[in-house]
Design a protein around this motif. Structure first.
Motif, PDB file in Angstrom:
ATOM      1  N   LEU A   1       0.819  -1.208   0.000  1.00  0.00           N
ATOM      2  CA  LEU A   1       0.000   0.000   0.000  1.00  0.00           C
ATOM      3  C   LEU A   1       0.856   1.262   0.000  1.00  0.00           C
ATOM      4  O   LEU A   1       0.545   2.246  -0.694  1.00  0.00           O
ATOM      5  N   GLU A   2       1.950   1.253   0.765  1.00  0.00           N
ATOM      6  CA  GLU A   2       2.799   2.438   0.826  1.00  0.00           C
ATOM      7  C   GLU A   2       3.559   2.654  -0.483  1.00  0.00           C
ATOM      8  O   GLU A   2       3.823   3.803  -0.867  1.00  0.00           O
ATOM      9  N   ARG A   3       3.898   1.561  -1.158  1.00  0.00           N
ATOM     10  CA  ARG A   3       4.562   1.720  -2.460  1.00  0.00           C
ATOM     11  C   ARG A   3       3.610   2.325  -3.495  1.00  0.00           C
ATOM     12  O   ARG A   3       4.023   3.065  -4.382  1.00  0.00           O
ATOM     13  N   LYS A   4       2.334   2.015  -3.372  1.00  0.00           N
ATOM     14  CA  LYS A   4       1.379   2.506  -4.364  1.00  0.00           C
ATOM     15  C   LYS A   4       0.786   3.859  -3.978  1.00  0.00           C
ATOM     16  O   LYS A   4       0.586   4.724  -4.851  1.00  0.00           O
TER      17      LYS A   4
ATOM     18  N   ALA B   1      -3.428   0.981  11.429  1.00  0.00           N
ATOM     19  CA  ALA B   1      -4.112   0.216  12.474  1.00  0.00           C
ATOM     20  C   ALA B   1      -5.209  -0.653  11.877  1.00  0.00           C
ATOM     21  O   ALA B   1      -5.437  -1.789  12.326  1.00  0.00           O
ATOM     22  N   ARG B   2      -5.901  -0.134  10.853  1.00  0.00           N
ATOM     23  CA  ARG B   2      -6.974  -0.905  10.217  1.00  0.00           C
ATOM     24  C   ARG B   2      -6.411  -2.158   9.559  1.00  0.00           C
ATOM     25  O   ARG B   2      -7.000  -3.236   9.642  1.00  0.00           O
ATOM     26  N   VAL B   3      -5.267  -2.038   8.927  1.00  0.00           N
ATOM     27  CA  VAL B   3      -4.647  -3.206   8.288  1.00  0.00           C
ATOM     28  C   VAL B   3      -4.161  -4.197   9.349  1.00  0.00           C
ATOM     29  O   VAL B   3      -4.413  -5.402   9.265  1.00  0.00           O
ATOM     30  N   GLU B   4      -3.460  -3.690  10.350  1.00  0.00           N
ATOM     31  CA  GLU B   4      -2.828  -4.575  11.327  1.00  0.00           C
ATOM     32  C   GLU B   4      -3.835  -5.267  12.231  1.00  0.00           C
ATOM     33  O   GLU B   4      -3.533  -6.330  12.792  1.00  0.00           O
ATOM     34  N   SER B   5      -5.032  -4.716  12.372  1.00  0.00           N
ATOM     35  CA  SER B   5      -6.051  -5.339  13.230  1.00  0.00           C
ATOM     36  C   SER B   5      -7.007  -6.227  12.447  1.00  0.00           C
ATOM     37  O   SER B   5      -7.886  -6.865  13.037  1.00  0.00           O
TER      38      SER B   5
ATOM     39  N   CYS C   1      -9.098  -9.846   1.409  1.00  0.00           N
ATOM     40  CA  CYS C   1      -9.978  -8.955   0.654  1.00  0.00           C
ATOM     41  C   CYS C   1      -9.248  -7.660   0.288  1.00  0.00           C
ATOM     42  O   CYS C   1      -9.319  -7.191  -0.865  1.00  0.00           O
ATOM     43  N   PHE C   2      -8.514  -7.092   1.260  1.00  0.00           N
ATOM     44  CA  PHE C   2      -7.750  -5.864   0.980  1.00  0.00           C
ATOM     45  C   PHE C   2      -6.722  -6.111  -0.120  1.00  0.00           C
ATOM     46  O   PHE C   2      -6.541  -5.294  -1.031  1.00  0.00           O
ATOM     47  N   ALA C   3      -6.048  -7.262  -0.030  1.00  0.00           N
ATOM     48  CA  ALA C   3      -4.985  -7.572  -1.000  1.00  0.00           C
ATOM     49  C   ALA C   3      -5.553  -7.703  -2.414  1.00  0.00           C
ATOM     50  O   ALA C   3      -4.922  -7.284  -3.398  1.00  0.00           O
ATOM     51  N   ASP C   4      -6.757  -8.263  -2.539  1.00  0.00           N
ATOM     52  CA  ASP C   4      -7.372  -8.428  -3.859  1.00  0.00           C
ATOM     53  C   ASP C   4      -7.659  -7.072  -4.522  1.00  0.00           C
ATOM     54  O   ASP C   4      -7.711  -6.968  -5.747  1.00  0.00           O
TER      55      ASP C   4
ATOM     56  N   ALA D   1      -7.351  -0.727  -7.434  1.00  0.00           N
ATOM     57  CA  ALA D   1      -7.800   0.479  -6.724  1.00  0.00           C
ATOM     58  C   ALA D   1      -6.991   1.703  -7.153  1.00  0.00           C
ATOM     59  O   ALA D   1      -5.797   1.610  -7.429  1.00  0.00           O
ATOM     60  N   THR D   2      -7.672   2.847  -7.199  1.00  0.00           N
ATOM     61  CA  THR D   2      -6.997   4.098  -7.558  1.00  0.00           C
ATOM     62  C   THR D   2      -6.702   4.955  -6.345  1.00  0.00           C
ATOM     63  O   THR D   2      -6.011   5.971  -6.455  1.00  0.00           O
ATOM     64  N   ASP D   3      -7.252   4.567  -5.192  1.00  0.00           N
ATOM     65  CA  ASP D   3      -6.970   5.317  -3.972  1.00  0.00           C
ATOM     66  C   ASP D   3      -7.034   4.365  -2.772  1.00  0.00           C
ATOM     67  O   ASP D   3      -7.605   3.271  -2.854  1.00  0.00           O
ATOM     68  N   LEU D   4      -6.430   4.787  -1.665  1.00  0.00           N
ATOM     69  CA  LEU D   4      -6.329   3.951  -0.468  1.00  0.00           C
ATOM     70  C   LEU D   4      -7.702   3.647   0.113  1.00  0.00           C
ATOM     71  O   LEU D   4      -7.934   2.523   0.607  1.00  0.00           O
ATOM     72  N   GLU D   5      -8.609   4.619   0.063  1.00  0.00           N
ATOM     73  CA  GLU D   5      -9.927   4.418   0.643  1.00  0.00           C
ATOM     74  C   GLU D   5     -10.665   3.261  -0.016  1.00  0.00           C
ATOM     75  O   GLU D   5     -11.416   2.532   0.620  1.00  0.00           O
ATOM     76  N   SER D   6     -10.477   3.087  -1.323  1.00  0.00           N
ATOM     77  CA  SER D   6     -11.131   1.991  -2.038  1.00  0.00           C
ATOM     78  C   SER D   6     -10.628   0.634  -1.547  1.00  0.00           C
ATOM     79  O   SER D   6     -11.392  -0.331  -1.479  1.00  0.00           O
ATOM     80  N   VAL D   7      -9.334   0.566  -1.201  1.00  0.00           N
ATOM     81  CA  VAL D   7      -8.787  -0.703  -0.707  1.00  0.00           C
ATOM     82  C   VAL D   7      -9.347  -1.044   0.663  1.00  0.00           C
ATOM     83  O   VAL D   7      -9.737  -2.177   0.931  1.00  0.00           O
ATOM     84  N   LEU D   8      -9.414  -0.058   1.558  1.00  0.00           N
ATOM     85  CA  LEU D   8      -9.758  -0.318   2.954  1.00  0.00           C
ATOM     86  C   LEU D   8     -11.255  -0.124   3.238  1.00  0.00           C
ATOM     87  O   LEU D   8     -11.662  -0.146   4.409  1.00  0.00           O
ATOM     88  N   ALA D   9     -12.045   0.021   2.199  1.00  0.00           N
ATOM     89  CA  ALA D   9     -13.489   0.200   2.416  1.00  0.00           C
ATOM     90  C   ALA D   9     -14.097  -1.073   2.977  1.00  0.00           C
ATOM     91  O   ALA D   9     -13.649  -2.179   2.712  1.00  0.00           O
ATOM     92  N   ASP D  10     -15.171  -0.911   3.767  1.00  0.00           N
ATOM     93  CA  ASP D  10     -15.870  -2.084   4.326  1.00  0.00           C
ATOM     94  C   ASP D  10     -16.599  -2.846   3.242  1.00  0.00           C
ATOM     95  O   ASP D  10     -17.002  -2.281   2.233  1.00  0.00           O
TER      96      ASP D  10
END
Length: 309
Positions: free
Chosen positions: A267-270, A280-284, A292-295, A300-309
């Motif tokens: 995520l940080e590379r992208k 914290a959301r990733v680590e918990s 699901c996040f990895a898929d 995804a074009t932004d971080l919010e799209s990856v970590l969305a519920d």
């Protein structure tokens, strides 16, 4: 008196425990001269001249060459060190001698037998009290110092003795000390297994049961006493089951932690450095949510799209 105290007193009412305490931890030449097969527990309750009953912890006698030697074991559980323990021991030894005289144990001009006072300290705090009553009496001028009493005791500190013997050696006292001061699951399983083997003979059933009750109090100090305790074999099986579960859970947590760390790196590379909330959301996240996040990372074009519920 607490359950732990009662458990100790029950254990040290058995000659096997006193034998192993002496042979394992009293590093003095006279121990080699004892006939340990003659260990006899003595009455430990004396009536002083002022009619107050004094209850001693464990008094034993054993043949020493051609006479008797008395071993007085005082079990000390107080968290605070008793500064005047030497005075207590002087009193108890005096009461023991008085009892021998009153029971007419000394015949034909026989002299009093030697007494070895031992204080077994079960607390974690290091012992700092005087071990000879002479150390508690102030200096006196004009030759009065010669009247200073001298009665000492042998101090055995359990926490220091717990690892002083080779664990492979059969010593019941050492096993007790390690159970109290080494709470590692693997070490406890090994000790319980060793005790089950050592105490397998029918004649050792009472001592075996005393260990089972004390182990239950050590492993579950918060539980209410029920009068029953699992056998050594049952305790070993229970601990092995818990150990297997802990190892499995630890492996799962380790794997999840590794997956979370890898996802943070991707995520940080992208998207650049993650803020505290995103990290914290990733680590918990549980393993399914991490997958699901990895898929979503590739598309995804932004971080919010990856970590969305």
């Amino acid at each position: 008196m607490g359950e732990r105290d009662r458990g100790y007193r029950k254990l040290f009412s058995h000659p096997e425990m006193v034998r192993d305490l002496l042979t394992g931890f009293v590093k003095e030449d006279w121990v080699e001269e004892l006939d340990l097969s003659t260990l006899e527990r003595q009455n430990g309750s004396y009536i002083a001249d002022d009619l107050r009953e004094r209850q001693d912890d464990a008094v034993w006698r054993v043949r020493f060459r051609d006479s008797w030697l008395y071993v007085y074991v005082l079990l000390e559980f107080q968290s605070a060190v008793d500064r005047f323990m030497a005075v207590r021991m002087m009193t108890y030894v005096g009461l023991l001698y008085q009892d021998l005289v009153q029971r007419k144990e000394l015949v034909d001009g026989a002299l009093l037998p030697p007494v070895v006072p031992i204080v077994l300290h079960a607390g974690d705090e290091g012992w700092s009290a005087a071990t000879d009553v002479a150390e508690l009496v102030c200096d006196a001028p004009f030759g009065l110092d010669r009247w200073r009493p001298r009665v000492s005791y042998l101090l055995l500190e359990e926490h220091a003795l717990a690892t002083s013997l080779d664990p492979s050696l059969r010593n019941l006292a050492a096993a007790l000390f390690r159970l109290e001061h080494d709470r590692g699951a693997r070490a406890t399983i090994e000790l319980v297994a060793a005790l089950a083997e050592w105490l397998g003979a029918p004649g050792q059933a009472e001592l075996r049961r005393a260990f089972e009750v004390l182990i239950e109090r050590v492993l579950r100090p918060e539980a209410e006493p029920t009068g029953t305790a699992p056998t050594l074999e049952e305790t070993k099986a229970m601990l092995e089951t818990k150990m297997a579960r802990w190892e499995r859970e630890w492996q799962e947590r380790s794997e999840a932690h590794g997956r979370a760390a890898l996802l943070v790196r991707l995520l940080e590379r992208k998207f650049g450095a993650l803020d505290a909330a995103a990290r914290a959301r990733v680590e918990s996240a549980d393993p399914e949510r991490l997958l699901c996040f990895a898929d979503r990372v590739l598309d995804a074009t932004d971080l919010e799209s990856v970590l969305a519920d």
